[in-house]
Design an enzyme around this catalytic site. Structure first.
Site, PDB file in Angstrom:
ATOM      1  N   ASP A  90      57.924  21.970  -6.724  1.00 48.21           N
ATOM      2  CA  ASP A  90      57.966  23.144  -5.845  1.00 48.21           C
ATOM      3  C   ASP A  90      58.044  22.828  -4.362  1.00 48.21           C
ATOM      4  O   ASP A  90      57.842  23.725  -3.537  1.00 48.21           O
ATOM      5  CB  ASP A  90      56.746  24.035  -6.114  1.00 48.21           C
ATOM      6  CG  ASP A  90      55.428  23.329  -5.802  1.00 48.21           C
ATOM      7  OD1 ASP A  90      55.433  22.094  -5.672  1.00 48.21           O
ATOM      8  OD2 ASP A  90      54.398  24.018  -5.704  1.00 48.21           O
ATOM      9  N   GLU A  91      58.355  21.593  -3.994  1.00 48.48           N
ATOM     10  CA  GLU A  91      58.496  21.304  -2.566  1.00 48.48           C
ATOM     11  C   GLU A  91      59.443  20.143  -2.338  1.00 48.48           C
ATOM     12  O   GLU A  91      59.604  19.268  -3.187  1.00 48.48           O
ATOM     13  CB  GLU A  91      57.139  21.011  -1.917  1.00 48.48           C
ATOM     14  CG  GLU A  91      56.484  19.748  -2.414  1.00 48.48           C
ATOM     15  CD  GLU A  91      55.263  19.372  -1.584  1.00 48.48           C
ATOM     16  OE1 GLU A  91      55.376  19.324  -0.343  1.00 48.48           O
ATOM     17  OE2 GLU A  91      54.212  19.104  -2.189  1.00 48.48           O
ATOM     18  N   ASP A 132      58.326  24.794   0.816  1.00 43.21           N
ATOM     19  CA  ASP A 132      57.216  24.806  -0.134  1.00 43.21           C
ATOM     20  C   ASP A 132      57.198  26.170  -0.813  1.00 43.21           C
ATOM     21  O   ASP A 132      57.058  27.198  -0.147  1.00 43.21           O
ATOM     22  CB  ASP A 132      55.901  24.550   0.610  1.00 43.21           C
ATOM     23  CG  ASP A 132      54.745  24.253  -0.324  1.00 43.21           C
ATOM     24  OD1 ASP A 132      54.984  24.080  -1.535  1.00 43.21           O
ATOM     25  OD2 ASP A 132      53.596  24.196   0.159  1.00 43.21           O
TER      26      ASP A 132
END
EC number: 2.7.7.7
Length: 356
Positions: free
Chosen positions: A105-106, A10
């Site tokens: 973003d993860e 993350d």
């Protein structure tokens, strides 16, 4: 089947961190990325400095302005975020094919097949985070466990720029003491229902009968019952199986110097071999592609009897293919080397240094 090893990566306050990277004067400031306060804009991301004022994602921007009037408010640049995200996803795929992106973003990574006595899941996660930092200038946090639910939970436990491992021997202690609002998937509305039913932490959830949870939450009750026990059998779902691995480079100026071109072929062969080593694949086809100064694309491919993955083997084949393609009178602007027709590679001769 042995115990799985799942990493959840993350990125830390991703949009805000990108803005702080590109605008150094924002570092250490309360940065809030989102829409306009005059309309119905909401906060996309807030830096940790802004979170100290109570600002958080999905909050109306007007409310954020009230909580943090001296904050630095930035309009989102989604194209920049997408470009940065692609670099990060490419890093993930250089380690394993089994990558499940959840957002820009993860992502989840299944690295079960990479872990060995001399190469732990924690070490692999550190290598990945190092690569992200070196290639993007951004920090990330990693959670490692034997299923997706616990890996996701772990990634948020030591933010920012941290790494957490949840093992069989510490999972009960972590879950029993966890605030119910910190369980992944438990939002504000679900939390309120939990409190109404006397569930404030993992221990309370664990003590509830499965039938009672199903009565309260419907079908979700079964999943909540399992989460309280750290159970999650869902696989990491990769959306694309890699069929080839390759690298290419564009020259600053058009060239037709054999020595310089072959140095680049050697470099590309080494990089391709490194990527193959990371995903434990070999290939039976090698392709060399060039683009001439007139933007004409030419390529040659060779099928091999036995699969290869070493830089020497790749270079020797690529060298031969380049000699078939080259024209001394035609400068080139780009050259690429690709290995395809991939298959699994035995890894007993690999070492931790393949990942450094």
């Amino acid at each position: 089947m042995g115990e799985r090893r799942i990493i959840h990566i993350d990125m830390d306050y991703f949009f805000a961190q990108v803005e702080m990277r590109d605008k150094p004067e924002l570092k250490g400031k309360p940065v809030i990325v989102g829409g306009k306060a005059s309309g119905r804009g909401v906060v996309s991301t807030a830096s940790y400095e802004a979170r100290k004022f109570g600002v958080h994602s999905a909050m109306p921007m007007a409310q954020a302005h009230k909580l943090c009037p001296d904050g630095y408010y930035v309009q989102p640049r989604f194209e920049v975020y997408k470009e940065t995200s692609q670099i990060i996803m490419d890093i993930f795929k250089s380690y394993t094919e089994i990558v499940e992106p959840m957002s820009l973003d993860e992502a989840y990574l299944d690295i079960t097949h990479l872990v060995r006595p001399d190469l732990s899941a924690s070490a692999i996660a550190q290598f990945i985070r190092r690569d992200i930092w070196e290639k993007t200038g951004l920090t990330s946090s990693a959670g490692i466990s034997y299923n997706k639910f616990l890996a996701k939970l772990a990634s948020g436990m030591n933010k920012p720029n941290g790494i957490t491992v949840i093992h069989y021997n510490n999972v009960n202690e972590i879950l029993m003491n966890l605030d119910i609002g910190d369980f992944p998937g438990v939002g504000k509305a679900t939390k309120e229902v939990m409190h109404t039913n006397g569930i404030y932490n993992g221990q309370d959830l664990y003590n509830k009968d499965e039938r009672e949870l199903i009565r309260i939450f419907g079908k979700r009750g079964h999943g909540l019952y399992q989460k309280a026990r750290g159970i999650d059998h869902k696989p990491v779902k990769n959306f694309r199986i890699r069929k080839s691995v390759g690298t290419e480079r564009t020259f600053a100026t058009d060239i037709n110097d054999d020595e310089e071109i072959l140095l680049k072929v050697r470099e590309l062969s080494e990089k391709t071999a490194e990527r193959l080593s990371r995903i434990q694949k070999s290939g039976k086809t090698v392709t060399v592609k060039i683009k001439t100064y007139q933007f004409e694309t030419l390529s040659r491919q060779r099928s091999l009897r036995d699969p290869i993955r070493s830089d020497i083997d790749i270079y020797n084949t690529a060298y031969s293919l380049y000699n078939e393609l080259k024209d001394p009178d035609v400068p080139i602007r780009l050259i690429g080397v690709t290995v395809g027709n991939l298959e699994a590679t035995e890894y007993e001769n690999m070492s931790i240094y393949d990942f450094l």
